[in-house]
Scaffold this motif. Structure first.
Motif, mmCIF file in Angstrom:
data_model
loop_
_atom_site.group_PDB
_atom_site.id
_atom_site.type_symbol
_atom_site.label_atom_id
_atom_site.label_comp_id
_atom_site.label_asym_id
_atom_site.label_seq_id
_atom_site.Cartn_x
_atom_site.Cartn_y
_atom_site.Cartn_z
ATOM 1 N N ALA A 267 -2.529 -7.954 -0.137
ATOM 2 C CA ALA A 267 -3.702 -7.787 0.720
ATOM 3 C C ALA A 267 -4.071 -9.149 1.290
ATOM 4 O O ALA A 267 -4.273 -10.108 0.541
ATOM 5 C CB ALA A 267 -4.865 -7.204 -0.068
ATOM 6 N N VAL A 268 -4.155 -9.237 2.612
ATOM 7 C CA VAL A 268 -4.466 -10.497 3.288
ATOM 8 C C VAL A 268 -5.823 -10.361 3.976
ATOM 9 O O VAL A 268 -6.015 -9.455 4.791
ATOM 10 C CB VAL A 268 -3.386 -10.866 4.328
ATOM 11 N N ALA B 113 -3.501 -1.897 0.295
ATOM 12 C CA ALA B 113 -2.125 -2.398 0.332
ATOM 13 C C ALA B 113 -1.221 -1.577 -0.582
ATOM 14 O O ALA B 113 -0.083 -1.245 -0.230
ATOM 15 C CB ALA B 113 -2.107 -3.869 -0.066
ATOM 16 N N LYS B 114 -1.709 -1.212 -1.761
ATOM 17 C CA LYS B 114 -0.900 -0.431 -2.692
ATOM 18 C C LYS B 114 -0.604 0.963 -2.147
ATOM 19 O O LYS B 114 0.435 1.560 -2.452
ATOM 20 C CB LYS B 114 -1.611 -0.332 -4.040
ATOM 21 N N ALA B 115 -1.513 1.471 -1.317
ATOM 22 C CA ALA B 115 -1.329 2.810 -0.758
ATOM 23 C C ALA B 115 -0.516 2.798 0.527
ATOM 24 O O ALA B 115 -0.139 3.862 1.033
ATOM 25 C CB ALA B 115 -2.692 3.456 -0.506
ATOM 26 N N SER B 116 -0.227 1.606 1.076
ATOM 27 C CA SER B 116 0.477 1.520 2.351
ATOM 28 C C SER B 116 1.976 1.656 2.161
ATOM 29 O O SER B 116 2.509 1.468 1.060
ATOM 30 C CB SER B 116 0.162 0.185 3.045
ATOM 31 N N VAL C 295 -1.213 -5.335 3.943
ATOM 32 C CA VAL C 295 -2.415 -4.942 4.687
ATOM 33 C C VAL C 295 -3.174 -6.199 5.092
ATOM 34 O O VAL C 295 -3.363 -7.108 4.282
ATOM 35 C CB VAL C 295 -3.322 -4.020 3.842
ATOM 36 N N PHE C 296 -3.604 -6.257 6.360
ATOM 37 C CA PHE C 296 -4.447 -7.341 6.870
ATOM 38 C C PHE C 296 -5.863 -6.819 7.069
ATOM 39 O O PHE C 296 -6.064 -5.742 7.629
ATOM 40 C CB PHE C 296 -3.905 -7.868 8.200
ATOM 41 N N ASP C 297 -6.820 -7.587 6.620
ATOM 42 C CA ASP C 297 -8.230 -7.251 6.819
ATOM 43 C C ASP C 297 -8.895 -8.482 7.428
ATOM 44 O O ASP C 297 -8.641 -9.613 6.998
ATOM 45 C CB ASP C 297 -8.882 -6.888 5.487
ATOM 46 N N ILE C 298 -9.733 -8.289 8.424
ATOM 47 C CA ILE C 298 -10.397 -9.401 9.114
ATOM 48 C C ILE C 298 -11.894 -9.302 8.877
ATOM 49 O O ILE C 298 -12.508 -8.264 9.132
ATOM 50 C CB ILE C 298 -10.110 -9.376 10.633
ATOM 51 N N VAL C 299 -12.471 -10.379 8.388
ATOM 52 C CA VAL C 299 -13.913 -10.420 8.198
ATOM 53 C C VAL C 299 -14.565 -10.575 9.559
ATOM 54 O O VAL C 299 -14.308 -11.541 10.273
ATOM 55 C CB VAL C 299 -14.313 -11.583 7.269
#
Length: 603
Positions: free
Chosen positions: A558-559, A585-588, A593-597
């Protein structure tokens, strides 16, 4: 007050011979609090001019310009200062506060004579000279009338007064003045504070000015702070004091002044963290050396060295508890061993005081990182110690040997916390890294959480030695794909890892992550038996006890990207956000997975 002025004076231009007499009727000082960033306690007040509009002037500067043109500028400033002092002396807690008085650069050459006359009034009101700070504005580049500015500064400090450079950064001589003049404070101009949360250049400039000032023993006041976000950033970048509408507006009502502003201490729902490894080690090594006050006679210094013969210097503070520097024994010996030196030192006509012998020393806050304190010590050549402060007041000293002990202990702690299997730092280092990372928005930053999928069934089936091989394999791949100054690698524990990245684009980070996952998925196959490889799974038991086929091991990452220009008050919400992203991420399908604040966290 409004009704005491002739109506004509409010609408017609003021005649030259009326400027001072009418100012006495219309002008009154207003106090704006200056507060400590860590506690919200009021440190002092700046005296501002109010009532200028009733004389037909748009701003106080217009009134001052007119007074200068009519040769009344010094008289006007003296009148405002006298009224401010009268109000200040009536405050119940004035003895622990500082009054900041503005000095127009055009009369700076006459300020020493004025300050000498002011001393009598201060003595009558029992106000120490160190409770008064003269502000010299950088807007007046040459301080007209002051032929020897450095000499003027020395004279004022010898009298016991404090000095500040106002409007720092808007003129052309700011850094020169900071370098050449031993001032107590600089007041960062509002230009550098406004919009600082979205301007990394301003944050970079402020950070460098704060660091340079602290090395020189100068405290930093952020002016014009109007929002909580601005306050939090100024605090986290190391400003010592803060002034502006977010603290309190100027007021002419002395009864409304408060001793503390609780909302500052609560801003961002945290104070500056003092639980870091550096802070713990520094507090273990700090030495509380007795001090002498700049207002004491030299007999107090002689007594100190008699009682502490092992000491070669003594820290000097002012009446407010702020460090002024140190006084070295050898400076006094030059006079003591002179045939008439001791008599001269004690002769009132000779007028030698503690301040005449004080030399600058690097000053650092207790919560500054060790490396910054060491840099401050190294940059001031010939220093015997670093003076430590807490909330801008003397807290003790660190000697050179104490600094070396701290660095040695820090290295040992880091070595102890390294994971013995991978040699990577652990949770304390991760926590400190994230805390620093979130407060510096000069570039895009990435925090990455790596977690193996189906590791436990593999470990149960093949044993912990093979499980350790999978862990060391991943650590080696991390080191291969993420190298350089902007990368931080850590081992959370077990099959969980952490990667911190700065200075790279999202595309580069994403490509490196994809290669890391691909290489691990390919290389980890060598740790399986041919039968399990052919089946593409291993047999095991699920948590509920039922036999289950578990796919081959992979890693999910997870990023969380922290955008450039966005700063954050603290790390806890970031940690929670990355934990949530890990589940996605584990479910992808590909484990990435990228997440942006999207917004800054300031509460």
């Amino acid at each position: 007050m409004r009704n005491t002025l002739p109506r004509q004076a409010m609408v017609d231009p003021v005649r030259p011979d009326e400027i001072l007499s009418l100012a006495k009727l219309a002008i009154q000082p207003a106090f704006q609090p200056i507060a400590e960033v860590a506690t919200g306690l009021v440190f002092g007040y700046e005296a501002l001019i109010r009532g200028h509009d009733r004389l037909g002037f748009s701003t106080p500067h217009d009134l001052l310009d007119r007074a200068q043109a009519e040769g009344q500028l010094l008289a006007l400033e003296q009148m405002v200062a006298s009224r401010a002092l009268a109000i200040f002396a009536d405050l119940p807690d004035f003895s622990t506060r500082t009054l900041f008085l503005n000095v127009d650069g055009r009369v700076a050459g006459k300020i020493v004579a004025y300050a000498q006359r002011l001393l009598a009034s201060l003595e009558g009101a029992a106000i120490p000279a160190s409770a008064i700070c003269f502000e010299l504005s950088e807007r007046f580049d040459h301080f007209a009338g002051a032929d020897d500015l450095a000499g003027m500064i020395r004279s004022l400090k010898a009298l016991g007064f404090k000095l500040a450079i106002d409007d720092f950064g808007v003129g052309f001589n700011g850094m020169k003045l900071l370098c050449d003049l031993a001032v107590d404070y600089i007041k960062i101009d509002r230009h550098f504070i406004r919009g600082i949360e979205t301007n990394p250049r301003k944050r970079h400039v402020l950070r460098q000015v704060v660091n340079s000032s602290h090395v020189l023993g100068t405290r930093v006041i952020a002016e014009g702070v109007e929002t909580e976000t601005e306050f939090v950033i100024c605090r986290d970048l190391g400003c010592d004091l803060v002034q502006g509408y977010y603290v309190a507006r100027p007021t002419s009502d002395a009864m409304s002044l408060r001793s503390a502003y609780v909302h500052l201490e609560q801003a961002g729902r945290r104070r500056i963290a003092n639980g870091s490894l550096d802070a713990v080690l520094i507090r273990q090594q700090v030495e509380i050396v007795p001090v002498v006050s700049e207002n004491e006679g030299l007999d107090a210094v002689f007594d100190f060295f008699r009682q502490s013969p092992q000491r070669s210097f003594v820290p000097v503070i002012n009446a407010g508890g702020e460090p002024r520097g140190v006084l070295h024994e050898h400076h006094l010996k030059e006079m003591i061993y002179h045939p008439f030196g001791r008599d001269l030192l004690q002769n009132k006509l000779y007028r030698r005081t503690v301040l005449d012998f004080v030399t600058p020393a690097p000053i650092a806050d207790l919560d500054m990182p060790t490396e910054e304190i060491l840099r401050a010590f190294a940059d001031m050549e010939g220093s015997d110690c670093v003076i430590l402060t807490e909330n801008a007041r003397y807290a003790g000293i660190l000697s050179a040997s104490a600094l070396l002990r701290i660095l040695h202990e820090k290295q040992l702690k880091h070595a102890q916390e390294e994971n013995p299997l991978t040699g990577l730092p652990g949770n304390r280092a991760i926590r400190d890294y994230i805390q620093t990372l979130v407060q510096d928005g000069d570039e895009e930053r990435f925090v990455c959480y790596c977690d193996f999928d189906n590791f436990k069934p593999y470990n149960d089936a093949y044993g912990f030695q093979k499980g350790d091989m999978a862990i060391t394999l991943f650590a080696a791949l991390m080191r291969r794909h993420f190298i350089g100054e902007g990368t931080f690698l850590a081992h959370v524990g077990g099959d969980d890892f952490f990667i911190g990245v700065r200075g790279l684009s999202r595309a580069t980070v994403e490509a490196n992550m994809a290669r890391l996952l691909s290489d691990f998925s390919a290389d980890v196959r060598q740790l399986y038996s041919p039968g399990d490889l052919e089946a593409g799974a291993i047999r095991g038991v699920a948590r509920d006890g039922t036999p289950t086929a578990f796919p081959l091991m992979r890693c999910s990452i997870a990023v969380l990207m922290l955008p450039r220009g966005q700063v954050f008050s603290h790390a806890m919400p970031i940690s929670m956000r990355i934990a949530q992203a890990k589940k996605s991420a584990k479910a992808s399908a590909d484990g990435l997975v990228f997440d942006i604040v999207g917004g800054g966290i300031t509460a």
